[in-house]
Design a protein around this motif. Structure first.
Motif, short mmCIF file in Angstrom:
data_model
loop_
_atom_site.label_atom_id
_atom_site.label_comp_id
_atom_site.label_asym_id
_atom_site.label_seq_id
_atom_site.Cartn_x
_atom_site.Cartn_y
_atom_site.Cartn_z
N ARG A 94 0.81 -1.23 0.00
CA ARG A 94 0.00 0.00 0.00
C ARG A 94 0.84 1.27 0.00
NH1 ARG A 94 -2.48 -0.63 6.16
NH2 ARG A 94 -0.52 -1.24 7.14
N ILE A 95 1.89 1.33 0.83
CA ILE A 95 2.71 2.55 0.90
C ILE A 95 3.53 2.73 -0.38
CG2 ILE A 95 4.57 3.72 2.14
CD1 ILE A 95 3.40 2.50 4.72
N PRO A 96 4.21 1.69 -0.89
CA PRO A 96 4.89 1.84 -2.17
C PRO A 96 3.96 2.25 -3.31
CG PRO A 96 5.68 -0.13 -1.06
CD PRO A 96 4.50 0.38 -0.27
N ALA A 97 2.72 1.76 -3.29
CA ALA A 97 1.77 2.11 -4.35
C ALA A 97 1.53 3.62 -4.41
CB ALA A 97 0.45 1.38 -4.14
N ILE A 98 1.47 4.25 -3.25
CA ILE A 98 1.27 5.70 -3.21
C ILE A 98 2.59 6.43 -3.44
CG2 ILE A 98 0.65 7.64 -1.72
CD1 ILE A 98 -1.76 6.07 -2.69
N ALA A 99 3.65 6.00 -2.76
CA ALA A 99 4.94 6.69 -2.86
C ALA A 99 5.52 6.64 -4.26
CB ALA A 99 5.93 6.06 -1.86
N GLU A 100 5.25 5.53 -4.99
CA GLU A 100 5.80 5.37 -6.34
C GLU A 100 4.84 5.86 -7.43
OE1 GLU A 100 6.79 1.24 -6.56
OE2 GLU A 100 8.19 1.36 -4.86
N GLY A 101 3.72 6.44 -7.03
CA GLY A 101 2.81 7.04 -8.00
C GLY A 101 1.89 6.07 -8.72
N LYS A 102 1.72 4.86 -8.19
CA LYS A 102 0.84 3.89 -8.84
C LYS A 102 -0.63 4.19 -8.54
CE LYS A 102 4.36 0.25 -8.56
NZ LYS A 102 4.73 -1.03 -7.91
N ALA A 103 -0.88 4.89 -7.45
CA ALA A 103 -2.25 5.25 -7.07
C ALA A 103 -2.28 6.67 -6.55
CB ALA A 103 -2.80 4.29 -6.01
N ASP A 104 -3.44 7.32 -6.67
CA ASP A 104 -3.59 8.70 -6.22
C ASP A 104 -4.03 8.78 -4.77
OD1 ASP A 104 -3.08 9.84 -8.87
OD2 ASP A 104 -5.00 8.91 -9.39
N LEU A 105 -4.89 7.85 -4.36
CA LEU A 105 -5.39 7.79 -2.98
C LEU A 105 -5.40 6.35 -2.52
CD1 LEU A 105 -8.57 10.08 -3.28
CD2 LEU A 105 -6.29 10.78 -2.50
N GLU A 106 -5.14 6.13 -1.25
CA GLU A 106 -5.30 4.79 -0.67
C GLU A 106 -6.41 4.86 0.35
OE1 GLU A 106 -4.61 1.37 2.15
OE2 GLU A 106 -4.48 3.51 2.59
N CYS A 107 -7.46 4.11 0.09
CA CYS A 107 -8.66 4.16 0.91
C CYS A 107 -8.84 2.81 1.59
CB CYS A 107 -9.87 4.49 0.04
SG CYS A 107 -9.59 5.93 -1.01
N GLY A 108 -8.19 2.65 2.72
CA GLY A 108 -8.20 1.35 3.38
C GLY A 108 -8.30 1.45 4.88
N SER A 109 -7.30 0.90 5.56
CA SER A 109 -7.26 0.90 7.03
C SER A 109 -5.82 1.19 7.46
CB SER A 109 -7.74 -0.45 7.57
OG SER A 109 -7.01 -1.52 6.97
N THR A 110 -5.30 2.31 6.99
CA THR A 110 -3.90 2.63 7.21
C THR A 110 -3.73 3.68 8.30
OG1 THR A 110 -3.38 2.11 4.90
CG2 THR A 110 -1.78 3.44 6.10
N THR A 111 -2.86 3.36 9.26
CA THR A 111 -2.60 4.27 10.37
C THR A 111 -1.60 5.35 9.98
OG1 THR A 111 -2.93 2.43 11.93
CG2 THR A 111 -1.81 4.38 12.77
N ASN A 112 -1.89 6.57 10.38
CA ASN A 112 -0.99 7.70 10.16
C ASN A 112 0.11 7.65 11.23
OD1 ASN A 112 0.31 10.18 10.08
ND2 ASN A 112 -1.55 11.39 9.96
N THR A 113 1.35 7.40 10.80
CA THR A 113 2.49 7.36 11.72
C THR A 113 3.59 8.28 11.21
OG1 THR A 113 3.68 5.55 10.63
CG2 THR A 113 1.98 4.94 12.24
N ALA A 114 4.48 8.68 12.12
CA ALA A 114 5.60 9.55 11.75
C ALA A 114 6.51 8.86 10.73
CB ALA A 114 6.40 9.92 13.00
N GLU A 115 6.75 7.58 10.89
CA GLU A 115 7.61 6.83 9.97
C GLU A 115 7.02 6.83 8.57
OE1 GLU A 115 9.41 2.30 9.37
OE2 GLU A 115 8.31 2.81 11.19
N ARG A 116 5.72 6.61 8.46
CA ARG A 116 5.07 6.57 7.15
C ARG A 116 5.01 7.95 6.50
NH1 ARG A 116 0.28 2.34 9.00
NH2 ARG A 116 1.52 0.44 8.71
N ARG A 117 4.92 9.00 7.33
CA ARG A 117 4.85 10.36 6.78
C ARG A 117 6.15 10.80 6.12
NH1 ARG A 117 2.14 11.39 11.60
NH2 ARG A 117 3.89 12.60 12.44
N GLN A 118 7.20 10.04 6.30
CA GLN A 118 8.44 10.33 5.58
C GLN A 118 8.31 9.98 4.10
OE1 GLN A 118 11.72 8.35 7.52
NE2 GLN A 118 11.26 9.24 9.52
#
Length: 298
Positions: A94-118
């Motif tokens: 899920r994170i690579p899909a957004i970070a690498e531009g494969k998807a515009d939005l991820e609509c799931g069950s993903t927690t907002n964390t400091a590590e992921r916000r990098q």
């Protein structure tokens, strides 16, 4: 042409291609969506009731919010024929899909964390979960200490794996910790008695329990180990797109529309089997809706 010249030319072609790719990722995502007249929404397969498949169709609480965002885009930018392309993702992809531009939005069950916000950005949280355990009721496990020396599973690529290892070390529980490829496999391990407990966000555990052949054979136990604010993911530094998404979520919250949506997915019968999770809105989520913001406590 000498081998040296060929190698040199190949190198610069690669550099140019990489540069063009980077520019594509770094460009304004909203402009790209409008130019293509298509938005790519990443979703999960079995994160009931937030993001899952019903006869191959992506549905759920998080998906309904993203669909509202798409409707907002259509109205604001006069794109009545804006189409949605769906992309299935897992906890690992899920994170690579957004970070690498494969998807515009991820609509799931993903927690907002400091590590992921990098790597990605998050919008205003639309749900708050807590990490607990799903166990077989017959085993009479009521708290984390009852799992000492036992086998526990959690899903790869989730915050729960890190939490589980941390709890194991701090409490010296001597757990045998397994990682499942997805939530469905983790629950299957519990059903097949390969593990004694499944550690995951409580709302996902309630969803899995409700989908079991005999839901009363299982129960969610333990004190909350962590607080998990779920939010829509989008590519980093996309201020215009983020403003649209945040604006629509804030509108849904302040207009109380989100409360109706919550009742639809958490306090009413849901597809595919018409099961009612009967999970009232938590005080944590209610409090967060009083002052909608994308800021969370890490």
């Amino acid at each position: 042409m000498s081998n040296y010249r060929k190698a040199q030319r190949s190198f610069w072609v690669s550099v140019c291609c990489l540069g063009l790719s980077s520019l594509a990722l770094a460009g304004d995502r909203l402009d790209q969506i409008l130019e293509k007249n298509e938005i790519v929404i990443a979703h999960r397969e079995a994160s009931v009731p937030l993001s899952y498949l019903d006869n191959g169709k992506p549905i759920g609480y998080s998906l309904d919010i993203c669909h509202a965002v798409v409707e907002s885009l259509k109205k604001q930018y006069k794109r009545p024929n804006l189409t949605i392309r769906y992309l299935v993702v897992t906890s690992q992809t899920r994170i690579p899909a957004i970070a690498e531009g494969k998807a515009d939005l991820e609509c799931g069950s993903t927690t907002n964390t400091a590590e992921r916000r990098q790597k990605v950005d998050f919008t205003i949280p639309h749900f708050i979960s807590t990490a607990k355990f799903l166990v077989r009721k017959a085993d009479r496990i009521q708290k984390i200490e009852d799992l000492r020396g036992k086998t526990v599973v959690s899903t790869q690529g989730t915050t729960n794996i890190k939490t589980l290892h941390k709890q194991n070390d701090e409490r010296v529980l001597n757990l045998n910790i397994l990682e499942s490829k997805d939530h469905a496999e983790g629950f299957r391990f519990l059903v097949e008695k390969k593990v004694d407990a499944f550690a995951m966000d409580d709302i996902l555990l309630y969803g899995l329990r409700a989908s079991a052949a005999n839901p009363d054979d299982y129960e969610v136990i333990g004190k909350p180990m962590t607080i998990e604010p779920y939010a829509i993911m989008l590519p980093k530094n996309q201020k215009r797109l983020k403003a649209v998404v945040d604006g629509e979520i804030a509108r849904m919250i302040t207009s109380f529309e989100i409360y109706t949506l919550y009742k639809k997915w958490f306090e009413s019968p849901i597809p595919p089997r018409g099961i009612n999770l009967n999970v009232p809105m938590s005080f944590l989520l209610r409090d967060s809706f009083k002052f909608p913001t994308d800021k969370v406590n890490d």
